[in-house]
Design an enzyme around this catalytic site. Structure first.
Site, PDB file in Angstrom:
ATOM      1  N   ARG A  97       0.817  -1.224   0.000  1.00 48.84           N
ATOM      2  CA  ARG A  97       0.000   0.000   0.000  1.00 48.84           C
ATOM      3  C   ARG A  97       0.847   1.270   0.000  1.00 48.84           C
ATOM      4  O   ARG A  97       0.520   2.261   0.655  1.00 48.84           O
ATOM      5  CB  ARG A  97      -0.961   0.022   1.195  1.00 48.84           C
ATOM      6  CG  ARG A  97      -1.881  -1.162   1.294  1.00 48.84           C
ATOM      7  CD  ARG A  97      -2.801  -1.291   0.081  1.00 48.84           C
ATOM      8  NE  ARG A  97      -3.511  -2.565   0.158  1.00 48.84           N
ATOM      9  CZ  ARG A  97      -3.068  -3.690  -0.392  1.00 48.84           C
ATOM     10  NH1 ARG A  97      -1.927  -3.699  -1.069  1.00 48.84           N
ATOM     11  NH2 ARG A  97      -3.753  -4.804  -0.282  1.00 48.84           N
ATOM     12  N   SER A 117     -10.951   0.223   3.575  1.00 47.84           N
ATOM     13  CA  SER A 117     -10.139  -0.193   4.722  1.00 47.84           C
ATOM     14  C   SER A 117      -9.405   1.017   5.286  1.00 47.84           C
ATOM     15  O   SER A 117      -8.622   1.649   4.584  1.00 47.84           O
ATOM     16  CB  SER A 117      -9.125  -1.260   4.293  1.00 47.84           C
ATOM     17  OG  SER A 117      -9.781  -2.406   3.829  1.00 47.84           O
ATOM     18  N   GLU A 156      -4.671   4.155   6.358  1.00 47.26           N
ATOM     19  CA  GLU A 156      -4.405   3.947   4.935  1.00 47.26           C
ATOM     20  C   GLU A 156      -4.753   5.164   4.085  1.00 47.26           C
ATOM     21  O   GLU A 156      -4.039   5.478   3.142  1.00 47.26           O
ATOM     22  CB  GLU A 156      -5.174   2.718   4.439  1.00 47.26           C
ATOM     23  CG  GLU A 156      -4.849   2.322   3.016  1.00 47.26           C
ATOM     24  CD  GLU A 156      -5.429   0.973   2.646  1.00 47.26           C
ATOM     25  OE1 GLU A 156      -5.863   0.823   1.491  1.00 47.26           O
ATOM     26  OE2 GLU A 156      -5.447   0.065   3.494  1.00 47.26           O
TER      27      GLU A 156
END
Length: 376
Positions: free
Chosen positions: A162, A246, A368
């Site tokens: 990520r 998320s 995130e």
């Protein structure tokens, strides 16, 4: 589009006023717009689909540039492969649907992820055993201080879990200050079959084994169903989907630290951290290294953020008293706007979750999404 707030431009629907909105519709107009703003000393906020942004209630006092140019080109490629060049403003799931409809594999497990194509390499998006890094070949960038757009091979983007050199981390600037204009992919044409299934939950939903290859359309349908069951496919009728997906990444910790967790805590091996090379001053080197012990590489594992949150006592649907931000009723990894939430309420809930997990397990959860005007 005449949006006046970041709430109107993001799937979380939080965020205060903006100074100005630019939506260039072509590649060249986007380049011209960015050059003009930068030359005037402006620091534009770059947006795609607005699905990975949490904004504060004070908004953004500079211009916002929403990347909206679209286009897809099939490039010459070798038999069995399909090379694609895609504009950054293309909706990500529309690209996936396009490739699946033609029987091409490589993106099918990334179905249903919100946002635009240009955001995919920045975040190195991934789900259900696939990551975009596996099929990404190059990106066209416009650097903040560059004259002309440049093509950069994927192996120069430092793609990781990520992350990439293009991503801002918790308010910190990106290592490379650049805007993605175009993205190139190399997919597989395997007579309509998917890439090998690489995620247990997806294999179970499909009734098959890991490593199996099934029709790409079947894999896409299963992924969309799984994501919808978790509130991870935006639905205007479902407040659980008013989120950034998320909210926390799965933490990667040393194996030694993971041993302190309960035995049933999920963990997956990842590449170890290699030791930094030892630098020796040759001007003073005697040929001996008394007492020198070579540094050992550190074995690492990835933990489940959702498991940590649930077992820290923060369950589905949880919210702080009086707050309109809540944990999704379908999945503990998503924070949602139940209606009229503020950016401050989202941030407060995120900090509470972090504190509970840290207190219970000594593990830090990193957000995130990109944060603008909020601190978590």
């Amino acid at each position: 589009m005449s949006a006046r707030t970041l709430a109107e431009l993001t799937t979380f629907q939080v965020g205060g006023p903006i100074a100005a909105l630019y939506e260039p519709q072509t590649h060249d107009h986007l380049v011209e717009t960015l050059r003009d703003l930068w030359s005037e000393g402006e620091e534009p906020l770059i947006l795609g689909g607005g699905s990975n942004l949490v904004a504060g209630d004070d908004g953004y006092d500079g211009p916002v540039v929403r990347i909206a140019h679209t286009g897809l080109e099939v490039l010459p490629s070798t038999p069995g492969t399909v090379a694609l060049r895609v504009s950054a403003g293309v909706v990500w799931d529309e690209l996936v649907a396009h490739t699946v409809a033609r029987g091409w594999s490589g993106l099918e497990a990334l179905s249903g992820i919100p946002g635009s194509v240009g955001a995919a390499p920045i975040q190195n998006i991934g789900a259900y055993g696939q990551e975009v890094s596996a099929v990404l070949t190059a990106v066209e960038l416009l650097d903040r201080y560059g004259e002309d757009p440049v093509w950069v091979p994927a192996d120069q983007l430092e793609l990781g879990y990520r992350t990439s050199v293009l991503k801002r981390h918790q308010g910190d600037p990106a290592e490379r200050d650049a805007v993605v204009l175009t993205v190139e992919f190399a997919l597989t044409d395997a007579a309509g079959l998917s890439a090998p299934i690489a995620y247990g939950q997806l294999a179970g939903a499909l009734g098959t084994e890991l490593g199996a290859q099934l029709p790409v359309a079947e894999v896409r349908a299963s992924v969309l169903a799984l994501r919808a069951s978790k509130g991870m496919v935006h639905d205007p009728r479902d407040r659980d989907t008013f989120s950034a997906g998320s909210f926390f990444t799965n933490p990667i910790v040393p194996l030694s630290a993971a041993r302190s967790l309960p035995a049933d805590a999920p963990r997956w091996p990842v590449d170890p951290i290699e030791p930094e090379p030892t630098v020796i001053d040759l001007d003073h080197y005697t040929g001996e290294l008394p007492g020198f012990t070579p540094p050992a590489r550190v074995e690492m594992v990835k933990l489940s953020a959702a498991w940590l949150i649930e077992h820290a006592g923060v369950g589905k649907g949880f919210h702080l008293p009086g707050s309109r931000a809540a944990i999704s009723s379908k999945h503990t990894l998503a924070l949602t706007n139940t209606g009229g939430s503020t950016g401050a309420e989202v941030a407060a809930l995120a900090r509470f979750v972090q504190a509970r997990v840290a207190a219970e397990f000594g593990v830090h959860l990193a957000p995130e999404p990109v944060l603008v005007g909020v601190e978590i």
